[in-house]
Design an enzyme around this catalytic site. Structure first.
Site, mmCIF file in Angstrom:
data_model
loop_
_atom_site.group_PDB
_atom_site.id
_atom_site.type_symbol
_atom_site.label_atom_id
_atom_site.label_comp_id
_atom_site.label_asym_id
_atom_site.label_seq_id
_atom_site.Cartn_x
_atom_site.Cartn_y
_atom_site.Cartn_z
ATOM 1 N N ILE A 139 -26.240 22.463 3.540
ATOM 2 C CA ILE A 139 -27.502 21.806 3.858
ATOM 3 C C ILE A 139 -27.465 21.491 5.347
ATOM 4 O O ILE A 139 -26.395 21.349 5.941
ATOM 5 C CB ILE A 139 -27.753 20.533 3.009
ATOM 6 C CG1 ILE A 139 -26.582 19.548 3.109
ATOM 7 C CG2 ILE A 139 -28.013 20.881 1.574
ATOM 8 C CD1 ILE A 139 -26.794 18.276 2.308
ATOM 9 N N ASP A 140 -28.623 21.406 5.952
ATOM 10 C CA ASP A 140 -28.713 21.220 7.397
ATOM 11 C C ASP A 140 -28.051 19.923 7.848
ATOM 12 O O ASP A 140 -27.927 18.960 7.078
ATOM 13 C CB ASP A 140 -30.177 21.198 7.847
ATOM 14 C CG ASP A 140 -30.902 22.506 7.551
ATOM 15 O OD1 ASP A 140 -30.227 23.538 7.439
ATOM 16 O OD2 ASP A 140 -32.140 22.473 7.431
ATOM 17 N N LYS A 141 -27.675 19.890 9.117
ATOM 18 C CA LYS A 141 -27.074 18.701 9.708
ATOM 19 C C LYS A 141 -27.932 17.457 9.455
ATOM 20 O O LYS A 141 -27.422 16.417 9.052
ATOM 21 C CB LYS A 141 -26.898 18.912 11.213
ATOM 22 C CG LYS A 141 -26.463 17.673 11.972
ATOM 23 C CD LYS A 141 -26.534 17.893 13.474
ATOM 24 C CE LYS A 141 -26.276 16.591 14.224
ATOM 25 N NZ LYS A 141 -26.444 16.738 15.683
ATOM 26 N N ARG A 240 -38.229 23.607 4.760
ATOM 27 C CA ARG A 240 -38.888 23.280 6.029
ATOM 28 C C ARG A 240 -39.867 24.383 6.442
ATOM 29 O O ARG A 240 -40.985 24.109 6.883
ATOM 30 C CB ARG A 240 -37.830 23.062 7.112
ATOM 31 C CG ARG A 240 -36.897 21.898 6.815
ATOM 32 C CD ARG A 240 -35.656 21.918 7.686
ATOM 33 N NE ARG A 240 -35.988 21.759 9.099
ATOM 34 C CZ ARG A 240 -35.100 21.915 10.076
ATOM 35 N NH1 ARG A 240 -33.835 22.233 9.788
ATOM 36 N NH2 ARG A 240 -35.459 21.755 11.328
#
Length: 307
Positions: A139-141, A240
């Site tokens: 998962i993204d930062k 997103r």
């Protein structure tokens, strides 16, 4: 060290050399790595080093040298981890916002992997290499939430197969701009690199992979909507990109949404809340849920007060 040579034909005349090399090697090397190696003198035309923006001429002799990548030691670090579940095969972790999942240039310490190596005493699967031990999905930062890590190769292969078959349950909570008209819906649009900006992803038919996101409205908050998004596929930045594509970018997302954002958020309002999978050994379905982090709870409270 690998040395590759090409003689340019008419059809590639006028093409940038970094694009040409990346296309010829396909998945073998990224365009950004070609550019970095060109800066270091590893890309030559007619025996002379050239920059990555060099335009090719017919009969140019291109020589590209790929040096061996020196392995970087990933140091175990005593980082506090929010462990949701753990056994001999898997470890389920609730990742905080702003933490990077695995080491990469610019983020070699303080990552989830650094903490996992310390906690698990290096007992993580090796399928994804020394840079990403145990990592099956990311998962993204700036996305908080739950993910599962494999502690051995058998578990990794099982989880990777479930991901490939789209059988893992992954539900995210998010706040998006504007009022979503439908109570629920599905975005079925392919995602690939943005042709105009290689650092971003986009809905595109060129060099893309199919991507499906299901969303449900949880709460309407004036000019914002609190939603649940469930992944059927797992492409980079999928939620997103898809929500931005239908006109509802995530609040706090300056990459796929407005550059000027309200509420001073440190990234997109996106939390991986629910994760379910078949256990690699017991073959029983397991599902885990994490609470919304404080930043997300505070945001919802602010939005409700504005109603």
């Amino acid at each position: 060290m690998e040395v590759l040579t090409w003689v340019i034909e008419q059809e590639d005349k006028g093409k940038r050399i970094d694009i040409f090399v990346a296309e010829v090697l396909e998945e073998g090397i990224s365009r950004s790595r070609v550019q970095k190696l060109a800066e270091q003198g590893f890309l030559k035309v007619n025996e002379k080093a050239v920059k990555s923006n060099y335009k090719l001429h017919e009969k140019d002799v291109v020589v590209f040298t790929i040096p061996e990548i020196q392995p970087v030691e990933i140091v175990p670090e005593n980082i506090a981890l929010d462990i949701v579940y753990e056994d001999e095969d898997v470890i389920v972790v609730n990742k905080p916002q702003s933490m990077v999942v695995h080491p990469a240039p610019g983020h070699m310490t303080g990552t989830l992997v650094n903490g996992l190596l310390y906690h698990c005493k290096n007992n993580l699967s090796g399928i994804n290499g020394i840079q990403r031990p145990g990592i099956v999905h990311r998962i993204d930062k700036d996305t908080s939430g739950i993910l599962v890590v494999a502690k051995n190769d058998k578990a990794h292969q099982s989880l990777a197969m479930q991901l490939a078959e789209h059988s893992i349950t992954r539900k995210y909570h998010a706040v998006v701009f504007h009022a979503v008209k439908q109570e629920s819906g599905t975005v079925n649009q392919p995602i690939g690199r943005n042709p105009k900006d290689r650092k971003k992803m986009a809905v595109t038919k060129k060099n893309s992979r199919h991507a499906i996101t299901h969303y449900t409205v949880l709460e309407r908050l004036g000019n914002y909507t609190y939603i649940q998004a469930q992944l059927e596929t797992g492409r980079t930045h999928q939620i997103r990109v898809h929500m931005s594509f239908i006109g509802h970018p995530l609040l706090g997302d300056t990459v796929y949404g407005p550059k000027k954002q309200p509420f001073s958020l440190c990234g997109q309002a996106l939390h991986a809340k629910v994760l379910g999978f078949i256990h690699p050994t017991t073959k029983k379905y397991m599902e885990f849920e994490t609470p919304l982090p404080q930043y997300f709870v505070a945001l919802l409270e602010k939005l409700r007060k504005r109603m």
